[in-house]
Design a protein around this motif. Sequence first.
Motif, PDB file in Angstrom:
ATOM      1  N   GLU A  15     -20.709 -80.645  35.905  1.00  0.00           N
ATOM      2  CA  GLU A  15     -21.035 -79.218  35.927  1.00  0.00           C
ATOM      3  C   GLU A  15     -20.107 -78.456  36.872  1.00  0.00           C
ATOM      4  N   LYS A  16     -19.351 -79.182  37.695  1.00  0.00           N
ATOM      5  CA  LYS A  16     -18.389 -78.534  38.586  1.00  0.00           C
ATOM      6  C   LYS A  16     -17.257 -77.865  37.818  1.00  0.00           C
ATOM      7  N   VAL A  17     -17.168 -78.152  36.526  1.00  0.00           N
ATOM      8  CA  VAL A  17     -16.135 -77.531  35.705  1.00  0.00           C
ATOM      9  C   VAL A  17     -16.473 -76.066  35.432  1.00  0.00           C
ATOM     10  N   ARG A  18     -17.761 -75.710  35.453  1.00  0.00           N
ATOM     11  CA  ARG A  18     -18.174 -74.324  35.166  1.00  0.00           C
ATOM     12  C   ARG A  18     -17.467 -73.294  36.044  1.00  0.00           C
ATOM     13  N   PRO A  19     -17.500 -73.429  37.374  1.00  0.00           N
ATOM     14  CA  PRO A  19     -16.793 -72.438  38.190  1.00  0.00           C
ATOM     15  C   PRO A  19     -15.286 -72.440  37.948  1.00  0.00           C
ATOM     16  N   LEU A  20     -14.728 -73.598  37.603  1.00  0.00           N
ATOM     17  CA  LEU A  20     -13.302 -73.648  37.312  1.00  0.00           C
ATOM     18  C   LEU A  20     -12.978 -72.883  36.030  1.00  0.00           C
ATOM     19  N   LEU A  21     -13.892 -72.904  35.066  1.00  0.00           N
ATOM     20  CA  LEU A  21     -13.715 -72.105  33.848  1.00  0.00           C
ATOM     21  C   LEU A  21     -13.665 -70.623  34.192  1.00  0.00           C
ATOM     22  N   LEU A  22     -14.590 -70.187  35.022  1.00  0.00           N
ATOM     23  CA  LEU A  22     -14.617 -68.781  35.424  1.00  0.00           C
ATOM     24  C   LEU A  22     -13.356 -68.414  36.199  1.00  0.00           C
ATOM     25  N   SER A  23     -12.917 -69.282  37.090  1.00  0.00           N
ATOM     26  CA  SER A  23     -11.702 -69.025  37.862  1.00  0.00           C
ATOM     27  C   SER A  23     -10.472 -68.971  36.965  1.00  0.00           C
ATOM     28  N   THR A  24     -10.434 -69.830  35.958  1.00  0.00           N
ATOM     29  CA  THR A  24      -9.303 -69.831  35.041  1.00  0.00           C
ATOM     30  C   THR A  24      -9.259 -68.545  34.230  1.00  0.00           C
ATOM     31  N   LEU A  25     -10.414 -68.098  33.754  1.00  0.00           N
ATOM     32  CA  LEU A  25     -10.482 -66.833  33.031  1.00  0.00           C
ATOM     33  C   LEU A  25     -10.062 -65.678  33.938  1.00  0.00           C
ATOM     34  N   LEU A  26     -10.510 -65.700  35.188  1.00  0.00           N
ATOM     35  CA  LEU A  26     -10.124 -64.669  36.150  1.00  0.00           C
ATOM     36  C   LEU A  26      -8.619 -64.686  36.401  1.00  0.00           C
ATOM     37  N   ALA A  28      -6.292 -65.722  34.278  1.00  0.00           N
ATOM     38  CA  ALA A  28      -5.637 -65.193  33.072  1.00  0.00           C
ATOM     39  C   ALA A  28      -5.725 -63.671  33.036  1.00  0.00           C
ATOM     40  N   LEU A  29      -6.890 -63.117  33.354  1.00  0.00           N
ATOM     41  CA  LEU A  29      -7.054 -61.658  33.329  1.00  0.00           C
ATOM     42  C   LEU A  29      -6.241 -60.965  34.420  1.00  0.00           C
ATOM     43  N   LEU A  30      -6.239 -61.543  35.625  1.00  0.00           N
ATOM     44  CA  LEU A  30      -5.457 -60.947  36.716  1.00  0.00           C
ATOM     45  C   LEU A  30      -3.961 -60.989  36.407  1.00  0.00           C
ATOM     46  N   THR A  31      -3.508 -62.092  35.835  1.00  0.00           N
ATOM     47  CA  THR A  31      -2.089 -62.195  35.494  1.00  0.00           C
ATOM     48  C   THR A  31      -1.733 -61.219  34.383  1.00  0.00           C
ATOM     49  N   TYR A  32      -2.629 -61.076  33.409  1.00  0.00           N
ATOM     50  CA  TYR A  32      -2.380 -60.119  32.337  1.00  0.00           C
ATOM     51  C   TYR A  32      -2.358 -58.690  32.870  1.00  0.00           C
ATOM     52  N   SER A  33      -3.178 -58.413  33.882  1.00  0.00           N
ATOM     53  CA  SER A  33      -3.204 -57.053  34.439  1.00  0.00           C
ATOM     54  C   SER A  33      -1.880 -56.686  35.107  1.00  0.00           C
ATOM     55  N   LEU A  34      -1.080 -57.679  35.458  1.00  0.00           N
ATOM     56  CA  LEU A  34       0.227 -57.397  36.055  1.00  0.00           C
ATOM     57  C   LEU A  34       1.219 -56.844  35.037  1.00  0.00           C
ATOM     58  N   THR A  35       0.890 -56.952  33.741  1.00  0.00           N
ATOM     59  CA  THR A  35       1.782 -56.400  32.717  1.00  0.00           C
ATOM     60  C   THR A  35       1.545 -54.911  32.485  1.00  0.00           C
ATOM     61  N   THR A  36       0.443 -54.397  33.002  1.00  0.00           N
ATOM     62  CA  THR A  36       0.141 -52.971  32.838  1.00  0.00           C
ATOM     63  C   THR A  36       0.677 -52.203  34.046  1.00  0.00           C
ATOM     64  N   CYS A 115       2.418 -66.491  31.684  1.00  0.00           N
ATOM     65  CA  CYS A 115       1.499 -67.104  32.658  1.00  0.00           C
ATOM     66  C   CYS A 115       0.050 -66.899  32.241  1.00  0.00           C
ATOM     67  N   SER A 116      -0.254 -65.717  31.757  1.00  0.00           N
ATOM     68  CA  SER A 116      -1.612 -65.398  31.325  1.00  0.00           C
ATOM     69  C   SER A 116      -2.031 -66.274  30.148  1.00  0.00           C
ATOM     70  N   VAL A 117      -1.142 -66.448  29.194  1.00  0.00           N
ATOM     71  CA  VAL A 117      -1.437 -67.310  28.038  1.00  0.00           C
ATOM     72  C   VAL A 117      -1.586 -68.759  28.494  1.00  0.00           C
ATOM     73  N   GLY A 118      -0.743 -69.194  29.415  1.00  0.00           N
ATOM     74  CA  GLY A 118      -0.852 -70.555  29.939  1.00  0.00           C
ATOM     75  C   GLY A 118      -2.187 -70.811  30.619  1.00  0.00           C
ATOM     76  N   ALA A 119      -2.659 -69.850  31.395  1.00  0.00           N
ATOM     77  CA  ALA A 119      -3.964 -69.994  32.042  1.00  0.00           C
ATOM     78  C   ALA A 119      -5.081 -69.991  31.000  1.00  0.00           C
ATOM     79  N   ALA A 120      -4.943 -69.151  29.994  1.00  0.00           N
ATOM     80  CA  ALA A 120      -5.971 -69.090  28.945  1.00  0.00           C
ATOM     81  C   ALA A 120      -6.018 -70.391  28.144  1.00  0.00           C
ATOM     82  N   LEU A 121      -4.888 -71.077  28.002  1.00  0.00           N
ATOM     83  CA  LEU A 121      -4.868 -72.345  27.271  1.00  0.00           C
ATOM     84  C   LEU A 121      -5.608 -73.452  28.021  1.00  0.00           C
ATOM     85  N   LEU A 122      -5.789 -73.297  29.320  1.00  0.00           N
ATOM     86  CA  LEU A 122      -6.522 -74.288  30.101  1.00  0.00           C
ATOM     87  C   LEU A 122      -8.023 -74.226  29.825  1.00  0.00           C
ATOM     88  N   ILE A 123      -8.515 -73.077  29.385  1.00  0.00           N
ATOM     89  CA  ILE A 123      -9.957 -72.906  29.175  1.00  0.00           C
ATOM     90  C   ILE A 123     -10.506 -73.896  28.136  1.00  0.00           C
TER      91      ILE A 123
END
Length: 140
Positions: A15-26, A28-36, A115-123
């Motif tokens: 179940e320790k993977v759950r927070p890592l999923l949230l961190s990975t999504l975060l 990906a989103l933070l990295t994608y926000s750097l493109t705006t 980078c954002s796509v790479g992080a999203a692929l980890l999910i």
Amino acid sequence: MVLHGYVLDRYHGMEKVRPLLLSTLLTALLTYSLTTPATYGHIQIVVELLAVGAVSYGINAHLATTIPSIAVSRDFLPISVGIINAVGYLGSFTFGVLGGYLVDRYGFNAAFLGCSVGAALLIPLLIMLRNTKVGQVQIR
């Protein structure tokens, strides 16, 4: 890393993977926000880069240490941690070359999008890890 450790102590086993999923999504989103375009200028970009670095380092450290210690039997723990670290360094090297090419050819937005796509692929990989029964088969 300290925040990730504190949060992961609240979970047990795979179940320790759950927070890592949230961190990975975060990540990906933070990295994608750097493109705006940055609304608040350079300060916003620096804060976002610091956040991406902090979150991604926590994910890397726990994927290389905590998760193998839960998922793998003691006999194979050192080799599994070594393989995970080797693959991480291979990925760093690959993106070091590929990221430079993307920046030269298409600009920074393409590199951040990569980078954002790479992080999203980890999910999906983390979801598969969470749903498998790893560590229960003993190889002798």
